[in-house]
Design a protein around this motif. Structure first.
Motif, short mmCIF file in Angstrom:
data_model
loop_
_atom_site.label_atom_id
_atom_site.label_comp_id
_atom_site.label_asym_id
_atom_site.label_seq_id
_atom_site.Cartn_x
_atom_site.Cartn_y
_atom_site.Cartn_z
N LEU A 238 93.27 16.85 4.23
CA LEU A 238 92.45 18.06 4.25
C LEU A 238 92.17 18.57 2.85
O LEU A 238 91.04 18.86 2.48
CB LEU A 238 93.13 19.17 5.07
CG LEU A 238 93.09 19.01 6.58
CD1 LEU A 238 93.83 20.15 7.26
CD2 LEU A 238 91.65 18.98 7.07
N ASP A 239 93.22 18.70 2.06
CA ASP A 239 93.10 19.24 0.70
C ASP A 239 92.29 20.54 0.75
O ASP A 239 92.72 21.51 1.34
CB ASP A 239 92.48 18.20 -0.23
CG ASP A 239 92.64 18.57 -1.69
OD1 ASP A 239 93.64 19.24 -2.01
OD2 ASP A 239 91.78 18.22 -2.50
N ASP A 240 91.11 20.59 0.13
CA ASP A 240 90.30 21.81 0.10
C ASP A 240 89.23 21.86 1.18
O ASP A 240 88.50 22.84 1.30
CB ASP A 240 89.61 21.96 -1.27
CG ASP A 240 90.58 22.43 -2.33
OD1 ASP A 240 91.48 23.21 -2.01
OD2 ASP A 240 90.42 22.01 -3.49
N LYS A 241 89.09 20.80 1.97
CA LYS A 241 88.00 20.77 2.95
C LYS A 241 88.52 21.05 4.36
O LYS A 241 89.71 21.01 4.63
CB LYS A 241 87.30 19.42 2.91
CG LYS A 241 88.18 18.22 3.22
CD LYS A 241 87.38 16.94 3.12
CE LYS A 241 88.25 15.71 3.36
NZ LYS A 241 89.21 15.47 2.28
N GLY A 242 87.58 21.33 5.26
CA GLY A 242 87.92 21.56 6.65
C GLY A 242 87.50 20.39 7.51
O GLY A 242 86.48 19.74 7.23
N MET A 243 88.27 20.13 8.55
CA MET A 243 87.95 19.01 9.44
C MET A 243 88.28 19.40 10.88
O MET A 243 89.18 20.20 11.13
CB MET A 243 88.75 17.76 9.05
CG MET A 243 88.48 17.25 7.65
SD MET A 243 89.57 15.88 7.16
CE MET A 243 88.93 14.55 8.18
N THR A 244 87.56 18.80 11.82
CA THR A 244 87.87 18.99 13.23
C THR A 244 89.02 18.05 13.63
O THR A 244 89.39 17.15 12.87
CB THR A 244 86.65 18.67 14.11
OG1 THR A 244 86.33 17.28 13.97
CG2 THR A 244 85.45 19.52 13.70
N THR A 245 89.54 18.24 14.83
CA THR A 245 90.61 17.37 15.32
C THR A 245 90.16 15.91 15.36
O THR A 245 90.90 15.01 14.95
CB THR A 245 91.05 17.81 16.73
OG1 THR A 245 91.53 19.15 16.68
CG2 THR A 245 92.16 16.92 17.26
N THR A 246 88.95 15.69 15.84
CA THR A 246 88.43 14.32 15.92
C THR A 246 88.30 13.70 14.53
O THR A 246 88.66 12.54 14.33
CB THR A 246 87.05 14.31 16.61
OG1 THR A 246 87.20 14.83 17.94
CG2 THR A 246 86.49 12.90 16.69
N GLU A 247 87.82 14.48 13.58
CA GLU A 247 87.66 13.97 12.22
C GLU A 247 89.02 13.65 11.59
O GLU A 247 89.17 12.65 10.88
CB GLU A 247 86.91 14.99 11.36
CG GLU A 247 85.44 15.10 11.73
CD GLU A 247 84.74 16.27 11.06
OE1 GLU A 247 83.50 16.26 11.01
OE2 GLU A 247 85.44 17.20 10.61
N ILE A 248 90.00 14.49 11.85
CA ILE A 248 91.35 14.25 11.33
C ILE A 248 91.92 12.97 11.93
O ILE A 248 92.47 12.11 11.22
CB ILE A 248 92.28 15.45 11.65
CG1 ILE A 248 91.87 16.67 10.83
CG2 ILE A 248 93.75 15.09 11.37
CD1 ILE A 248 92.57 17.95 11.23
N LYS A 249 91.77 12.82 13.23
CA LYS A 249 92.30 11.64 13.92
C LYS A 249 91.63 10.37 13.41
O LYS A 249 92.29 9.35 13.18
CB LYS A 249 92.09 11.79 15.42
CG LYS A 249 92.76 10.71 16.25
CD LYS A 249 92.65 11.02 17.74
CE LYS A 249 93.31 9.93 18.56
NZ LYS A 249 93.25 10.20 20.01
#
Length: 269
Positions: free
Chosen positions: A130-141
């Protein structure tokens, strides 16, 4: 012990909650402060709550406060449910409710078959990507290239304030959150600045201020904390509160002493 009519009490609370025409305001932060947060388990609920209390509400105003100005945050706290509260209130709500929130969710994680070892491993990896960005659950997975259910891990990380829920990219009707590193999102917040005992006391005070006159049962239900804990805090707040009767209602009602005059002066005409 004084007594007020139920009509006066209701009118008094409506005014405090900006639900009468003369008390509506377009100051979103003031509203969130005055009503001790917006319930946000349902995606549309906070928007409807603000629409009812403002004169010129625009959906994007709330999203700007959460995502751009970051004066509001969305966390699980009272009653183990999601609320939008001011960033100043986050350490208070977090420390007052964290034991009950974590206990509830850890049971769910175990039920879903996530081990502590897996949680530690994947939570660290999630923070790294993640660091400084945002992600959805799907994107993280997808970024981690894992097949396990990532949702309980992400939710527990939110409950521990390792992550924070941002606004949904799919609009105000969606509950598909974008997740951020809590420390990167709110770098100035110190979650350890207040003890659990003090946090509960402040939370109880804030509820009485927002909803009073109230009963012990009311406070216990709203906070999600046991009556014994609530009574301990009320004992410490004795010098700042008083007990009144509300006509046609049973039991004792608690009010801040600073609100007594304003309640008595309510004009129903």
């Amino acid at each position: 012990m004084s007594e007020v009519s139920i009509e006066k009490a209701n009118h008094f609370v409506l005014n405090k909650h900006h639900l009468s025409e003369k008390t509506k305001t377009d100051d979103l932060i003031r509203i969130v402060n005055d009503i001790s947060g917006l319930h946000a388990t349902g995606s549309t609920t906070p928007y409807l709550s603000l629409f009812a209390r403002t004169n010129n509400f625009i959906k994007e105003d709330l999203e700007e406060e959460i995502h751009i100005r970051r004066r509001l945050g969305k966390i699980r706290c009272m009653r183990k449910t999601i609320h939008i509260i001011t960033k100043e209130m986050i350490p208070i709500a977090y420390n007052a409710t964290i034991k009950f929130v974590e206990l509830n969710f850890e049971c769910s994680v175990q039920y879903l078959g996530i081990t502590q070892k897996e949680y530690k491993k994947y939570s660290k990896l999630i923070l790294n990507i993640l660091d400084d960005k945002g992600m959805t659950t799907t994107e993280i997975k997808n970024a981690l290239k894992i097949k396990i259910n990532a949702s309980p891990i992400i939710n527990l990380m939110c409950d521990q304030e390792l992550l924070i829920r941002g606004v949904s990219r799919k609009g105000w009707k969606s509950n598909i959150h974008t997740y951020f590193s809590f420390k990167k999102y709110f770098p100035g917040i110190d979650l350890n600045e207040v003890s659990e005992k003090k946090a509960i006391k402040i939370l109880v005070y804030q509820y009485i201020k927002a909803f009073g006159p109230v009963t012990v049962n009311d406070i216990s239900w709203w906070t999600g904390l046991g009556k014994t804990i609530i009574k301990q805090s009320l004992k410490e707040l004795e010098k700042q509160t008083l007990i009144i009767n509300v006509s046609n209602l049973k039991g004792n009602f608690i009010l801040l002493k600073t609100d007594e005059k304003n309640l008595k002066e309510i004009n129903l005409n």
